[in-house]
Design an enzyme around this catalytic site. Sequence first.
Site, mmCIF file in Angstrom:
data_model
loop_
_atom_site.group_PDB
_atom_site.id
_atom_site.type_symbol
_atom_site.label_atom_id
_atom_site.label_comp_id
_atom_site.label_asym_id
_atom_site.label_seq_id
_atom_site.Cartn_x
_atom_site.Cartn_y
_atom_site.Cartn_z
ATOM 1 N N GLN A 106 0.832 -1.202 0.000
ATOM 2 C CA GLN A 106 0.000 0.000 0.000
ATOM 3 C C GLN A 106 0.872 1.261 0.000
ATOM 4 O OE1 GLN A 106 -2.336 -2.106 3.481
ATOM 5 N NE2 GLN A 106 -3.263 -0.133 3.081
ATOM 6 N N HIS A 126 -1.367 1.408 -4.368
ATOM 7 C CA HIS A 126 -1.789 2.792 -4.152
ATOM 8 C C HIS A 126 -0.966 3.771 -4.980
ATOM 9 C CE1 HIS A 126 -3.868 1.916 -0.009
ATOM 10 N NE2 HIS A 126 -4.487 1.378 -1.039
ATOM 11 N N CYS A 138 -4.765 11.011 -21.552
ATOM 12 C CA CYS A 138 -4.504 10.826 -22.981
ATOM 13 C C CYS A 138 -3.894 9.452 -23.235
ATOM 14 C CB CYS A 138 -3.602 11.941 -23.506
ATOM 15 S SG CYS A 138 -1.864 11.823 -22.999
ATOM 16 N N GLY A 210 2.182 -4.255 9.115
ATOM 17 C CA GLY A 210 1.932 -2.846 9.362
ATOM 18 C C GLY A 210 0.779 -2.232 8.610
ATOM 19 N N THR A 211 -0.340 -2.931 8.513
ATOM 20 C CA THR A 211 -1.514 -2.348 7.873
ATOM 21 C C THR A 211 -2.755 -2.593 8.716
ATOM 22 O OG1 THR A 211 -2.934 -2.346 5.907
ATOM 23 C CG2 THR A 211 -1.870 -4.422 6.461
ATOM 24 N N PRO A 237 3.164 -3.842 15.805
ATOM 25 C CA PRO A 237 3.277 -3.592 17.247
ATOM 26 C C PRO A 237 1.995 -3.052 17.867
ATOM 27 C CG PRO A 237 4.376 -1.859 16.012
ATOM 28 C CD PRO A 237 3.953 -2.901 15.010
#
Length: 275
Positions: A106, A126, A138, A210-211, A237
């Site tokens: 992400q 992302h 275009c 970490g998400t 964590p």
Amino acid sequence: MDKKLEELLHSFKSHGSITLLTGAGISAESNIPTFRGSEGYWNIGSKHYHPQEMATYRMFSLSPYEVWKWYLYRRYICNHANANKGHLAIVKLEQNLKDRFSLITQNVDGLHIRAGNSRERICEIHGNINLMRCSGECSHKTFEIPTRLEFEHKEMELSAEERALLICPECLTLARPHILWFDECYNEIYYKFETSMSITEKTDLLIVIGTTGNTTLPSRIISSVMRKNKPIIIVDPFENDVTSMVSQYHMGYYLPCKSGEILPELCKTVSSEQG
């Protein structure tokens, strides 16, 4: 690391596909702020704007150069950060697993690629803060943002010469950051939606780092692996909805650690030679 998890990782030394899903947590360990706190706010005149207001197509339509200034400032911070032990462990894992390895991130900071992961095995769902594309579409091409555009301070203004660099080189329309905005949807062309889901369908082990899983695609990736009864390891964590869900999953393992502390050990266990 408990014995059951160690045995699971050992089982992937010679076979099985492993997918890593990374979010802001791994980049925070490289001192890249999440822009959820005071660092994220942006002033236009006397008004303060939240990141979820700045990072939208609507805001770009109203104040394109203010949005560009915000992203160029973020880009400066990202490009002056260094990959950490977690990033480097993931690079070593790819080098050992080769085609059994996939990375879905992400993060837009490009740190995985700068650390050494290959573009062929990474899906930046992302976007990438170092790329831009035509705002008028275009074409579907992306272009490197000129290196001259160093935006070190929030107070800096874009000169006429700098604004002239922020154009599509093919049709001369104003370019936009190659970023998925909050009021836009995932697609395959820019954000590898179908590719990511295809990878997920084939994966035998998912490692989530970490998400919070608050956006659609990461949530679908995790849910899909659970439906297939494949193991999931989550490293974070901080407890959140994803850590809670995986902790209750019968094939889930939650490691409440920083990625830089635990990933070198995890990846070494998968990659090391037998005996």
